[in-house]
Design an enzyme around this catalytic site. Structure first.
Site, short mmCIF file in Angstrom:
data_model
loop_
_atom_site.label_atom_id
_atom_site.label_comp_id
_atom_site.label_asym_id
_atom_site.label_seq_id
_atom_site.Cartn_x
_atom_site.Cartn_y
_atom_site.Cartn_z
N ASP A 9 -141.73 -71.25 -56.58
CA ASP A 9 -140.33 -70.89 -56.33
C ASP A 9 -140.14 -70.92 -54.82
O ASP A 9 -141.11 -70.91 -54.05
CB ASP A 9 -140.03 -69.48 -56.88
N SER A 10 -138.88 -70.89 -54.41
CA SER A 10 -138.57 -70.80 -52.98
C SER A 10 -139.02 -69.46 -52.41
O SER A 10 -138.98 -69.27 -51.19
CB SER A 10 -137.06 -70.94 -52.78
N CYS A 72 -137.53 -72.08 -60.35
CA CYS A 72 -136.43 -72.02 -59.38
C CYS A 72 -135.33 -72.94 -59.90
O CYS A 72 -135.57 -74.15 -60.08
CB CYS A 72 -136.96 -72.52 -58.04
N GLU A 150 -135.62 -61.20 -50.50
CA GLU A 150 -136.82 -61.64 -49.76
C GLU A 150 -137.18 -60.67 -48.64
O GLU A 150 -138.33 -60.56 -48.26
CB GLU A 150 -136.59 -63.04 -49.17
N CYS A 182 -130.31 -67.95 -61.07
CA CYS A 182 -131.28 -67.96 -59.97
C CYS A 182 -132.38 -66.99 -60.36
O CYS A 182 -132.09 -65.88 -60.83
CB CYS A 182 -130.60 -67.51 -58.67
N HIS A 184 -134.30 -65.19 -58.72
CA HIS A 184 -134.36 -63.93 -57.98
C HIS A 184 -133.48 -62.85 -58.65
O HIS A 184 -133.74 -61.66 -58.51
CB HIS A 184 -133.85 -64.10 -56.54
N1 DGL Z 1 -135.14 -68.53 -57.07
C1 DGL Z 1 -134.33 -69.62 -56.58
C2 DGL Z 1 -133.44 -70.15 -57.73
O1 DGL Z 1 -133.73 -69.90 -58.88
C3 DGL Z 1 -133.63 -69.18 -55.34
C4 DGL Z 1 -133.02 -70.28 -54.62
C5 DGL Z 1 -132.95 -70.13 -53.15
O2 DGL Z 1 -133.99 -70.05 -52.52
O3 DGL Z 1 -131.83 -70.20 -52.64
O4 DGL Z 1 -132.48 -70.85 -57.54
#
Ligand code: DGL
Length: 261
Positions: A9-10, A72, A150, A182, A184
């Site tokens: 994931d990011s 993600c 984050e 998302c 998160h």
């Molecule tokens: N967890 C990522 C998602 O599902 C976050 C995206 C981001 O880093 O902007 O889209």
């Protein structure tokens, strides 16, 4: 096969998906990459998102991943076709759960909270067109939410203010389903529920992704059949404190490592 399931994931949000996967598949080993250095992906160009996704995939392959879960929505909607054409390993992606919300809505109005990168992707437009063309879809970019999570500000005044400003207009549009697009955002569910109330059902795609991962492992004969519980390695390319605190209730056998990737 004892090779691990690779997940990226990011940032730390994909751990919401990791939790669903490990609860359905407790015997499997996993490796999780948190590309927090480059978060949020949602505000980056598609070229950048593809570049990050390739970098993460190659590291997971180096570490022996037998399947890769793109935990993600932003990376999936912007890069999964390219990943699938470039590598032989199976990929599982995650997309906003518009279809179930569109099928179940009684008010004919649903809300979707996701990143700019997801909402502006061609894959999201085609899914929305396919399943929700006859209902109202209230789209909202969750700008700033990923950054706050984050940086460990899950429960903060800034978070409450942002959530109010994003969700109140949706309630005015009479939504009865809110899709979290998302990975998160599942960490925000208690706060979101307080704002939207009991008449709005909040849904995300975590369990569906875990079930799909299981189905593909089974189909390709890749499941682990050892009798021990799995072990789990997390790698993060920033300081590990926030990731560690989000995992603090987890009782599984895991380690969290800082790594520059
Ligand atoms: N967890 C990522 C998602 O599902 C976050 C995206 C981001 O880093 O902007 O889209």
């Amino acid at each position: 096969m004892t090779y691990p399931i690779g997940i990226f994931d990011s940032g730390i949000g994909g751990t919401s998906i990791w939790q669903e996967i490990t609860s359905l598949l407790p015997i499997e080993n996993t490796i999780y990459l948190s590309d927090s250095k480059n978060a949020p992906y949602g505000e980056k160009s598609q070229e950048k998102i593809i570049e990050f996704s390739i970098k993460n995939t190659e590291l997971l392959l180096e570490k022996g991943a037998k399947i890769i879960v793109v935990a993600c929505n932003t990376a999936t909607t912007n890069s999964i076709d390219i990943l699938r054409s470039k590598y032989d390993v199976p990929f599982i992606g995650i997309e906003p759960a518009i279809k179930p919300a569109a099928l179940k809505t009684a008010t004919k109005s649903i809300g979707i909270l996701a990143t700019k990168g997801t909402l502006s992707s061609a894959l999201f437009s085609s899914t929305s067109e396919k399943f929700a063309s006859d209902i109202k879809v209230v789209e909202q970019v969750g700008k700033g939410l990923v950054e706050l999570i984050e940086s460990g500000k899950l429960y903060s005044e800034e978070m409450t203010e942002l959530l109010f400003s994003y969700l109140k207009p949706m309630i005015k549009e009479n939504i009865d389903y809110l899709v979290l697009g998302c990975t998160h955002y599942p960490y925000l569910i208690p706060q979101i529920k307080k704002i939207v109330g009991q008449n709005v059902t909040v849904i995300d795609s975590g369990q569906a992704v875990a079930k799909q991962t299981n189905a593909i492992l089974e189909k390709l004969n890749l499941k682990n059949f050892t009798k021990k519980f799995g072990t789990h390695q997390f790698y993060i390319n920033t300081k590990k404190d926030v990731l560690q605190s989000i995992l603090s209730d987890v009782k599984l056998n895991y380690s969290v490592n800082e790594l520059d990737f």
